[in-house]
Design a protein around this motif. Structure first.
Motif, mmCIF file in Angstrom:
data_model
loop_
_atom_site.group_PDB
_atom_site.id
_atom_site.type_symbol
_atom_site.label_atom_id
_atom_site.label_comp_id
_atom_site.label_asym_id
_atom_site.label_seq_id
_atom_site.Cartn_x
_atom_site.Cartn_y
_atom_site.Cartn_z
ATOM 1 N N THR A 105 -6.693 -10.558 -5.824
ATOM 2 C CA THR A 105 -5.507 -10.031 -5.143
ATOM 3 C C THR A 105 -4.773 -11.189 -4.481
ATOM 4 O OG1 THR A 105 -4.733 -8.309 -3.641
ATOM 5 C CG2 THR A 105 -6.670 -9.544 -2.918
ATOM 6 N N TRP A 118 0.944 -9.457 -2.752
ATOM 7 C CA TRP A 118 0.778 -8.092 -3.274
ATOM 8 C C TRP A 118 0.465 -7.129 -2.121
ATOM 9 C CZ3 TRP A 118 -2.111 -3.741 -3.490
ATOM 10 C CH2 TRP A 118 -1.831 -2.824 -4.506
ATOM 11 N N ARG A 135 3.039 -4.135 -0.878
ATOM 12 C CA ARG A 135 2.703 -2.725 -1.148
ATOM 13 C C ARG A 135 2.254 -1.956 0.084
ATOM 14 N NH1 ARG A 135 2.545 -1.673 -7.063
ATOM 15 N NH2 ARG A 135 3.252 -3.689 -7.790
ATOM 16 N N CYS A 151 -9.040 10.440 7.967
ATOM 17 C CA CYS A 151 -7.965 9.740 8.691
ATOM 18 C C CYS A 151 -7.214 10.649 9.670
ATOM 19 C CB CYS A 151 -6.985 9.114 7.706
ATOM 20 S SG CYS A 151 -7.775 7.846 6.685
ATOM 21 N N ARG A 173 -10.409 -3.687 -6.048
ATOM 22 C CA ARG A 173 -9.267 -4.240 -5.306
ATOM 23 C C ARG A 173 -8.234 -3.182 -4.928
ATOM 24 N NH1 ARG A 173 -5.469 -7.467 -9.674
ATOM 25 N NH2 ARG A 173 -5.048 -5.691 -11.036
ATOM 26 N N THR A 174 -8.283 -2.027 -5.613
ATOM 27 C CA THR A 174 -7.275 -0.998 -5.301
ATOM 28 C C THR A 174 -7.579 -0.279 -3.991
ATOM 29 O OG1 THR A 174 -8.348 0.839 -6.468
ATOM 30 C CG2 THR A 174 -6.958 -0.607 -7.795
ATOM 31 N N VAL A 219 -8.782 -3.578 -0.094
ATOM 32 C CA VAL A 219 -7.805 -4.366 0.667
ATOM 33 C C VAL A 219 -7.124 -3.534 1.757
ATOM 34 C CG1 VAL A 219 -7.351 -5.822 -1.344
ATOM 35 C CG2 VAL A 219 -5.860 -3.858 -0.899
ATOM 36 N N MET A 267 -10.257 6.584 -4.464
ATOM 37 C CA MET A 267 -8.930 7.115 -4.147
ATOM 38 C C MET A 267 -7.982 7.005 -5.318
ATOM 39 S SD MET A 267 -6.355 6.005 -1.082
ATOM 40 C CE MET A 267 -6.153 4.329 -1.609
ATOM 41 N N GLY A 327 -4.582 6.382 -5.374
ATOM 42 C CA GLY A 327 -3.569 5.917 -4.416
ATOM 43 C C GLY A 327 -2.206 6.556 -4.588
ATOM 44 N N ARG A 328 -1.762 6.651 -5.831
ATOM 45 C CA ARG A 328 -0.414 7.195 -6.069
ATOM 46 C C ARG A 328 -0.318 8.665 -5.677
ATOM 47 N NH1 ARG A 328 3.433 4.478 -10.197
ATOM 48 N NH2 ARG A 328 3.135 2.444 -9.301
ATOM 49 N N PHE A 348 -0.212 8.909 -1.946
ATOM 50 C CA PHE A 348 1.121 8.491 -1.512
ATOM 51 C C PHE A 348 2.136 9.629 -1.674
ATOM 52 C CE2 PHE A 348 4.994 6.264 -1.146
ATOM 53 C CZ PHE A 348 4.731 5.069 -0.513
ATOM 54 N N HIS A 370 -0.692 7.586 12.055
ATOM 55 C CA HIS A 370 -1.859 6.991 11.402
ATOM 56 C C HIS A 370 -1.348 5.811 10.588
ATOM 57 C CE1 HIS A 370 -5.238 6.179 8.993
ATOM 58 N NE2 HIS A 370 -4.765 6.745 7.900
ATOM 59 N N ALA A 426 -1.611 3.978 7.706
ATOM 60 C CA ALA A 426 -2.152 3.884 6.351
ATOM 61 C C ALA A 426 -1.391 2.851 5.534
ATOM 62 C CB ALA A 426 -2.103 5.233 5.663
ATOM 63 N N ASN A 427 -0.088 2.925 5.594
ATOM 64 C CA ASN A 427 0.722 2.135 4.682
ATOM 65 C C ASN A 427 2.151 2.093 5.219
ATOM 66 O OD1 ASN A 427 2.580 1.675 2.451
ATOM 67 N ND2 ASN A 427 0.764 1.800 1.163
ATOM 68 N N ASN A 471 -5.871 -0.050 7.624
ATOM 69 C CA ASN A 471 -6.098 1.389 7.832
ATOM 70 C C ASN A 471 -7.499 1.563 8.422
ATOM 71 O OD1 ASN A 471 -6.691 4.107 7.608
ATOM 72 N ND2 ASN A 471 -5.870 4.336 5.540
ATOM 73 N N MET A 524 -2.456 11.839 8.077
ATOM 74 C CA MET A 524 -2.934 12.555 6.895
ATOM 75 C C MET A 524 -4.143 11.810 6.335
ATOM 76 S SD MET A 524 -1.248 13.697 3.341
ATOM 77 C CE MET A 524 -2.133 13.223 1.861
#
Ligand code: COA
Length: 323
Positions: A29, A33, A37, A113, A152-153, A156, A213, A215-216, A219, A250, A252-253, A280, A310
């Motif tokens: 990674t 990146w 993201r 979470c 790696r998904t 990180v 997870m 991820g998409r 999201f 929270h 998360a992202n 996170n 969430m």
């Protein structure tokens, strides 16, 4: 009327900081990146002797000090965690013992979470029902111990830490200007349990398992669910987004937070963001962020604060409080 008033907050982080550059030595990674993201630049990772219990106890002690309240006053101790020290007993009972508390009840809440928001909602309901007068709500996690460090998904994204608040039931005038929790809204939809989960457990594999997870998928649902529960909470309290002084989400992202802010018309400068340095931290992220913003003077007594989260389940929720 009786309201659950936030009397103090505290937090604790493991000593070791792991930057994105450190992460790139573990998996394929890059800082670029991860920052693009997620917004994450670094996270704390628990070392030997640092556990959900020790971090939670430290955060709780700091919250009690900040509130000027003795541990002996606490009659309810809730720990929101998905990474307990042991499958049982509840980490809450371990922290209760560390703090020397021998009265009331202590238990863990498992909503991943969303756990801290669930803990706040539960404590508020118990205070209003007269079952507690003074509650400690702690979010404490050591997600580094359930990560697949070859994936790696996911690896990180997460970090370790703890945060806590002290709530006390106080009789205040029935007005939105009075301090305390105004509204809490908790939601879940178990149809999505396999979008963010751990592939092990005592009753299935007899192991702890690793975080998995999509991820998409997460999201996609996050912005919609979070925005709708925030709107519900604000509508019930009769306030518009413009009246909320601070959003403490929270962490998360960054893109989820920006998407939610855009949807609700919230200016970014009123969102407390700490994910750049904490990653996170699951149930710990909200009380950690809250503690940072209270201690650096951004959030002041009398401010209207909206907490939201969430997580796996899916679970989600929002709590609106006047500090
Ligand atoms: N470093 C470098 N590349 C990575 C990577 C990493 N850490 N992780 C994944 N990639 C790669 C993928 O392999 C993929 O490569 P490919 O196109 O060659 O197949 C590419 O990056 C895009 O992957 P994708 O999964 O589609 O990225 P994304 O834009 O969806 O971002 C997340 C991934 C996880 C950041 C994003 O989905 C997300 O934030 N989801 C929500 C997660 C979350 O917040 N969960 C907690 C909720 S409590």
């Amino acid at each position: 009327m009786v309201r659950s008033v936030i009397k103090g907050c505290g937090s604790a982080l493991p000593h070791r900081v792991m930057t994105n550059a450190d992460m790139s030595k573990v998996v394929d990674t890059s800082d670029e990146w991860i920052v693009e993201r997620t917004g994450i630049k670094a996270r704390h990772i628990a070392g030997e002797g640092e556990t959900t219990r020790t971090l939670g106890t430290e955060a709780a002690r700091r919250a009690l000090d900040h509130a000027g309240i003795a541990a002996s006053e606490v009659d309810l101790l809730i720990v929101a965690t998905a990474t307990p020290d042991q499958t049982f007993p509840a980490t809450a009972t371990l922290i209760q013992a560390d703090l020397g508390i021998t009265k009331g009840a202590a238990f863990d809440v498992q909503a991943v979470c969303s756990g801290f928001v669930y803990g706040l909602g539960l404590a508020d309901a118990m205070i209003k029902a007269g079952q507690s007068r003074c509650a400690l709500v702690i979010g404490s996690e050591t997600f580094s111990r359930i990560l697949d460090w070859t994936d790696r998904t996911t690896c990180v994204l997460f970090g370790d830490g703890a945060g806590a608040v002290v709530l006390r039931g106080e009789t205040v005038p029935d007005s939105p200007d009075s301090p305390g929790i105004l509204v809490s809204r908790l939601r879940s939809d178990g149809r999505y349990h396999d979008k963010l989960y751990v592939d092990g457990g005592p009753s299935t594999t007899k192991t702890v398992g690793h975080l998995r997870m999509e991820g998409r998928e997460v999201f996609k649902h996050a912005v919609v669910n979070i925005a709708s529960v925030m709107e519900e909470a604000m509508a019930e309290a009769g306030v518009k987004a413009g009246a909320v002084d601070w959003f403490v989400p929270h962490q998360a992202n960054r893109r989820i937070l920006e998407g939610t802010a855009r949807k609700l018309g919230i200016p970014e400068e009123r969102i407390v963001m700490t994910l750049d340095r904490h990653g996170n931290t699951s149930a710990a992220s909200i009380p950690l962020a809250f503690d940072v913003a209270v201690k650096d003077g951004r959030i002041r007594k009398g401010d209207l604060v909206l907490f939201e989260a969430m997580g796996g389940g899916f679970t989600w929720g929002a709590v609106l409080a006047r500090y």
